[in-house]
Design an enzyme around this catalytic site. Structure first.
Site, PDB file in Angstrom:
ATOM      1  N   SER A  54      -0.991  -6.270  -9.828  1.00  0.00           N
ATOM      2  CA  SER A  54      -0.688  -7.596  -9.783  1.00  0.00           C
ATOM      3  C   SER A  54      -1.682  -8.400  -8.783  1.00  0.00           C
ATOM      4  O   SER A  54      -2.023  -7.742  -7.889  1.00  0.00           O
ATOM      5  CB  SER A  54       0.744  -7.837  -9.448  1.00  0.00           C
ATOM      6  OG  SER A  54       0.919  -9.301  -9.296  1.00  0.00           O
ATOM      7  N   TYR A  91       8.588  -6.394  -4.266  1.00  0.00           N
ATOM      8  CA  TYR A  91       7.686  -6.417  -5.478  1.00  0.00           C
ATOM      9  C   TYR A  91       6.245  -6.382  -5.081  1.00  0.00           C
ATOM     10  O   TYR A  91       5.643  -5.580  -5.561  1.00  0.00           O
ATOM     11  CB  TYR A  91       7.944  -7.555  -6.482  1.00  0.00           C
ATOM     12  CG  TYR A  91       7.128  -7.727  -7.416  1.00  0.00           C
ATOM     13  CD1 TYR A  91       6.990  -6.626  -8.500  1.00  0.00           C
ATOM     14  CD2 TYR A  91       6.014  -8.786  -7.429  1.00  0.00           C
ATOM     15  CE1 TYR A  91       5.892  -6.941  -9.570  1.00  0.00           C
ATOM     16  CE2 TYR A  91       5.111  -8.682  -8.508  1.00  0.00           C
ATOM     17  CZ  TYR A  91       4.931  -7.870  -9.486  1.00  0.00           C
ATOM     18  OH  TYR A  91       4.158  -8.043 -10.147  1.00  0.00           O
TER      19      TYR A  91
END
Length: 251
Positions: A143, A168
Protein backbone atom coordinates in the site's frame (compact mmCIF):
# COMPACT_ATOMS: atom_id res chain seq x y z
CA UNK A 1 12.29 3.80 -16.32
CA UNK A 2 9.98 4.53 -19.25
CA UNK A 3 11.15 1.48 -21.21
CA UNK A 4 10.90 -0.72 -18.13
CA UNK A 5 7.41 0.54 -17.34
CA UNK A 6 6.36 0.01 -20.95
CA UNK A 7 7.61 -3.56 -20.84
CA UNK A 8 5.70 -4.24 -17.64
CA UNK A 9 2.50 -2.77 -19.10
CA UNK A 10 2.93 -4.82 -22.27
CA UNK A 11 3.30 -7.97 -20.16
CA UNK A 12 0.23 -7.08 -18.11
CA UNK A 13 -1.99 -6.36 -21.11
CA UNK A 14 -0.65 -8.95 -23.59
CA UNK A 15 -2.92 -12.02 -23.79
CA UNK A 16 -0.14 -13.92 -25.56
CA UNK A 17 2.03 -13.63 -22.45
CA UNK A 18 -0.66 -14.68 -19.96
CA UNK A 19 -2.36 -17.40 -22.00
CA UNK A 20 -1.77 -20.73 -20.27
CA UNK A 21 0.39 -19.25 -17.50
CA UNK A 22 -0.18 -20.81 -14.09
CA UNK A 23 -0.91 -17.97 -11.66
CA UNK A 24 -1.39 -18.30 -7.89
CA UNK A 25 -3.24 -15.36 -6.34
CA UNK A 26 -3.89 -14.82 -2.65
CA UNK A 27 -6.80 -12.60 -1.69
CA UNK A 28 -8.82 -13.48 -4.79
CA UNK A 29 -12.16 -13.09 -2.98
CA UNK A 30 -11.57 -9.40 -2.16
CA UNK A 31 -12.42 -6.34 -4.24
CA UNK A 32 -9.12 -5.98 -6.09
CA UNK A 33 -8.54 -9.72 -6.06
CA UNK A 34 -11.87 -10.43 -7.73
CA UNK A 35 -11.20 -7.91 -10.49
CA UNK A 36 -7.71 -9.31 -11.04
CA UNK A 37 -9.05 -12.88 -11.12
CA UNK A 38 -11.59 -11.94 -13.79
CA UNK A 39 -8.96 -10.14 -15.85
CA UNK A 40 -6.48 -13.02 -15.68
CA UNK A 41 -9.22 -15.44 -16.67
CA UNK A 42 -10.06 -13.25 -19.66
CA UNK A 43 -6.38 -13.24 -20.65
CA UNK A 44 -6.34 -17.03 -20.64
CA UNK A 45 -4.32 -17.67 -17.49
CA UNK A 46 -4.76 -20.79 -15.38
CA UNK A 47 -5.62 -19.13 -12.05
CA UNK A 48 -5.62 -20.61 -8.56
CA UNK A 49 -6.86 -18.41 -5.72
CA UNK A 50 -6.32 -18.75 -1.98
CA UNK A 51 -8.23 -16.52 0.43
CA UNK A 52 -10.81 -16.25 3.17
CA UNK A 53 -14.49 -16.13 2.28
CA UNK A 54 -15.62 -12.97 0.48
CA UNK A 55 -15.26 -10.08 2.97
CA UNK A 56 -18.66 -8.45 2.37
CA UNK A 57 -22.27 -9.24 1.60
CA UNK A 58 -22.94 -8.72 -1.22
CA UNK A 59 -19.52 -9.19 -2.83
CA UNK A 60 -18.07 -8.84 -6.29
CA UNK A 61 -16.60 -12.33 -5.95
CA UNK A 62 -20.06 -13.90 -5.64
CA UNK A 63 -22.02 -11.46 -7.83
CA UNK A 64 -19.63 -11.86 -10.78
CA UNK A 65 -19.24 -15.63 -10.40
CA UNK A 66 -15.47 -15.27 -10.12
CA UNK A 67 -14.91 -18.80 -8.84
CA UNK A 68 -16.44 -20.37 -11.95
CA UNK A 69 -13.39 -19.66 -14.10
CA UNK A 70 -10.63 -20.61 -11.68
CA UNK A 71 -9.58 -22.95 -8.90
CA UNK A 72 -10.80 -21.26 -5.73
CA UNK A 73 -9.40 -22.35 -2.37
CA UNK A 74 -10.85 -20.94 0.84
CA UNK A 75 -7.98 -20.65 3.29
CA UNK A 76 -6.14 -18.34 5.67
CA UNK A 77 -2.63 -17.01 4.98
CA UNK A 78 -2.01 -17.30 8.72
CA UNK A 79 -2.12 -21.09 8.19
CA UNK A 80 1.33 -21.57 6.73
CA UNK A 81 1.05 -25.32 6.17
CA UNK A 82 -2.25 -25.03 4.25
CA UNK A 83 -0.93 -22.15 2.14
CA UNK A 84 2.25 -24.06 1.29
CA UNK A 85 0.27 -27.18 0.35
CA UNK A 86 -2.08 -25.19 -1.90
CA UNK A 87 0.75 -23.40 -3.68
CA UNK A 88 2.80 -26.54 -4.22
CA UNK A 89 -0.24 -28.33 -5.65
CA UNK A 90 -0.96 -25.44 -8.06
CA UNK A 91 2.66 -25.38 -9.36
CA UNK A 92 2.47 -21.69 -10.33
CA UNK A 93 4.92 -19.78 -12.49
CA UNK A 94 3.65 -16.40 -11.31
CA UNK A 95 2.57 -15.67 -7.74
CA UNK A 96 0.72 -12.52 -6.62
CA UNK A 97 0.06 -11.80 -2.95
CA UNK A 98 -2.98 -9.59 -2.28
CA UNK A 99 -4.45 -11.19 0.85
CA UNK A 100 -4.54 -8.64 3.65
CA UNK A 101 -6.49 -7.01 6.43
CA UNK A 102 -7.07 -3.83 4.43
CA UNK A 103 -9.12 -1.45 6.59
CA UNK A 104 -7.59 1.26 8.77
CA UNK A 105 -10.36 1.65 11.34
CA UNK A 106 -10.69 -2.14 11.69
CA UNK A 107 -6.96 -2.30 12.45
CA UNK A 108 -7.44 -0.11 15.55
CA UNK A 109 -10.04 -2.55 16.90
CA UNK A 110 -8.13 -5.67 15.81
CA UNK A 111 -4.39 -4.93 15.81
CA UNK A 112 -3.27 -8.50 16.52
CA UNK A 113 -5.26 -9.86 13.59
CA UNK A 114 -3.95 -7.06 11.37
CA UNK A 115 -0.29 -7.76 12.13
CA UNK A 116 -0.77 -11.54 12.06
CA UNK A 117 -2.32 -11.35 8.59
CA UNK A 118 -0.26 -8.59 7.01
CA UNK A 119 3.13 -9.52 8.45
CA UNK A 120 3.23 -13.20 9.44
CA UNK A 121 0.81 -14.06 6.63
CA UNK A 122 3.39 -12.59 4.25
CA UNK A 123 6.18 -14.61 5.89
CA UNK A 124 4.08 -17.75 5.37
CA UNK A 125 3.57 -16.70 1.75
CA UNK A 126 7.31 -16.31 1.10
CA UNK A 127 8.03 -19.63 2.78
CA UNK A 128 5.48 -21.25 0.48
CA UNK A 129 7.25 -19.67 -2.51
CA UNK A 130 10.59 -21.04 -1.29
CA UNK A 131 9.12 -24.53 -1.11
CA UNK A 132 7.41 -24.44 -4.52
CA UNK A 133 9.62 -25.36 -7.49
CA UNK A 134 8.98 -23.53 -10.75
CA UNK A 135 7.99 -20.12 -9.39
CA UNK A 136 9.58 -17.46 -11.61
CA UNK A 137 7.93 -14.15 -10.64
CA UNK A 138 6.51 -12.92 -7.34
CA UNK A 139 4.61 -9.68 -6.67
CA UNK A 140 3.69 -8.65 -3.14
CA UNK A 141 1.00 -5.96 -3.14
CA UNK A 142 1.24 -3.60 -0.18
CA UNK A 143 0.00 0.00 0.00
CA UNK A 144 1.07 3.59 -0.43
CA UNK A 145 0.26 3.86 3.28
CA UNK A 146 3.57 2.08 3.99
CA UNK A 147 5.42 5.41 3.94
CA UNK A 148 5.91 7.63 6.95
CA UNK A 149 3.22 10.28 6.57
CA UNK A 150 4.92 13.65 6.19
CA UNK A 151 1.64 15.46 5.37
CA UNK A 152 3.26 17.10 2.37
CA UNK A 153 1.67 17.93 -0.97
CA UNK A 154 3.78 15.85 -3.36
CA UNK A 155 3.89 12.11 -3.92
CA UNK A 156 6.16 9.72 -2.09
CA UNK A 157 9.09 8.10 -3.84
CA UNK A 158 10.43 4.57 -3.46
CA UNK A 159 13.36 5.77 -1.34
CA UNK A 160 11.16 7.50 1.25
CA UNK A 161 11.20 6.19 4.84
CA UNK A 162 8.65 3.59 5.86
CA UNK A 163 6.33 4.32 8.77
CA UNK A 164 2.62 4.35 9.51
CA UNK A 165 0.78 5.63 12.57
CA UNK A 166 -2.11 3.15 12.63
CA UNK A 167 -1.74 -0.66 12.82
CA UNK A 168 -2.81 -1.12 9.19
CA UNK A 169 -0.33 1.37 7.73
CA UNK A 170 2.43 0.23 10.05
CA UNK A 171 1.82 -3.41 9.17
CA UNK A 172 2.24 -2.52 5.48
CA UNK A 173 5.55 -0.83 6.28
CA UNK A 174 6.55 -4.03 8.08
CA UNK A 175 5.48 -6.02 5.00
CA UNK A 176 7.83 -3.96 2.85
CA UNK A 177 10.69 -4.69 5.26
CA UNK A 178 9.85 -8.41 5.18
CA UNK A 179 9.86 -8.28 1.38
CA UNK A 180 13.24 -6.55 1.33
CA UNK A 181 14.61 -9.07 3.82
CA UNK A 182 13.51 -12.07 1.77
CA UNK A 183 14.82 -10.48 -1.42
CA UNK A 184 18.23 -9.92 0.14
CA UNK A 185 18.39 -13.30 1.88
CA UNK A 186 16.78 -15.71 -0.58
CA UNK A 187 15.92 -13.99 -3.88
CA UNK A 188 18.81 -11.58 -4.40
CA UNK A 189 18.93 -10.24 -7.99
CA UNK A 190 22.69 -10.87 -8.16
CA UNK A 191 22.04 -14.58 -7.54
CA UNK A 192 19.10 -14.90 -9.93
CA UNK A 193 20.88 -17.67 -11.87
CA UNK A 194 20.80 -19.78 -8.69
CA UNK A 195 17.23 -19.26 -7.45
CA UNK A 196 15.42 -18.10 -10.63
CA UNK A 197 12.87 -15.95 -8.77
CA UNK A 198 12.18 -12.27 -9.51
CA UNK A 199 10.55 -10.48 -6.56
CA UNK A 200 8.84 -7.08 -6.55
CA UNK A 201 6.37 -5.15 -4.39
CA UNK A 202 3.53 -3.00 -5.67
CA UNK A 203 2.20 -0.10 -3.58
CA UNK A 204 -1.34 0.71 -4.59
CA UNK A 205 -3.25 3.83 -3.60
CA UNK A 206 -6.94 4.56 -3.04
CA UNK A 207 -9.14 2.91 -5.66
CA UNK A 208 -12.75 3.11 -6.76
CA UNK A 209 -14.74 0.80 -8.99
CA UNK A 210 -17.82 -1.34 -9.32
CA UNK A 211 -18.37 -4.16 -6.87
CA UNK A 212 -16.81 -2.57 -3.79
CA UNK A 213 -19.15 -3.15 -0.85
CA UNK A 214 -16.58 -2.86 1.95
CA UNK A 215 -17.25 -0.84 5.09
CA UNK A 216 -15.48 2.48 5.66
CA UNK A 217 -14.93 3.16 1.96
CA UNK A 218 -15.99 6.61 0.79
CA UNK A 219 -17.95 5.80 -2.39
CA UNK A 220 -19.68 2.64 -1.06
CA UNK A 221 -20.63 4.52 2.12
CA UNK A 222 -22.12 7.34 0.02
CA UNK A 223 -24.11 4.91 -2.14
CA UNK A 224 -25.42 3.08 0.94
CA UNK A 225 -26.52 6.34 2.56
CA UNK A 226 -28.26 7.58 -0.58
CA UNK A 227 -30.01 4.23 -1.07
CA UNK A 228 -31.22 4.35 2.55
CA UNK A 229 -32.38 7.97 2.23
CA UNK A 230 -29.93 9.11 4.91
CA UNK A 231 -27.40 11.97 4.98
CA UNK A 232 -23.93 11.04 3.77
CA UNK A 233 -21.49 11.03 6.68
CA UNK A 234 -17.96 12.05 5.71
CA UNK A 235 -15.60 10.88 8.45
CA UNK A 236 -12.64 13.09 7.46
CA UNK A 237 -14.11 16.04 5.52
CA UNK A 238 -10.78 17.89 5.34
CA UNK A 239 -8.75 14.93 4.06
CA UNK A 240 -7.53 14.97 0.47
CA UNK A 241 -6.90 11.71 -1.37
CA UNK A 242 -5.88 10.85 -4.91
CA UNK A 243 -8.17 8.28 -6.52
CA UNK A 244 -7.71 5.80 -9.35
CA UNK A 245 -9.97 3.21 -10.95
CA UNK A 246 -9.28 -0.30 -9.68
CA UNK A 247 -8.07 -1.48 -13.11
CA UNK A 248 -5.23 1.06 -13.07
CA UNK A 249 -3.14 -0.51 -10.27
CA UNK A 250 -4.06 -4.00 -11.44
CA UNK A 251 -2.72 -3.31 -14.90
Amino acid sequence: MGQRQGAVEAMAMNPAFWRGKRVFLTGHTGFKGSWLSLWLQQLGADVTGYALEAPSQPSLFESAGVAAGMSSIIGDVRDGAALREAMMKARPEIVIHMAAQALVRYSYANPVETYATNVMGLVNFFEAVRNTPGVKAVVNVTSDKCYENKEWAWGYRENEAFGGYDPYSNSKACAELVTAGYRSSFFHPDKYAEHGVALASGRAGNVIGGGDWAEDRLIPDMVRAIAAGKPVRIRSPHAIRPWQHVLEPLS
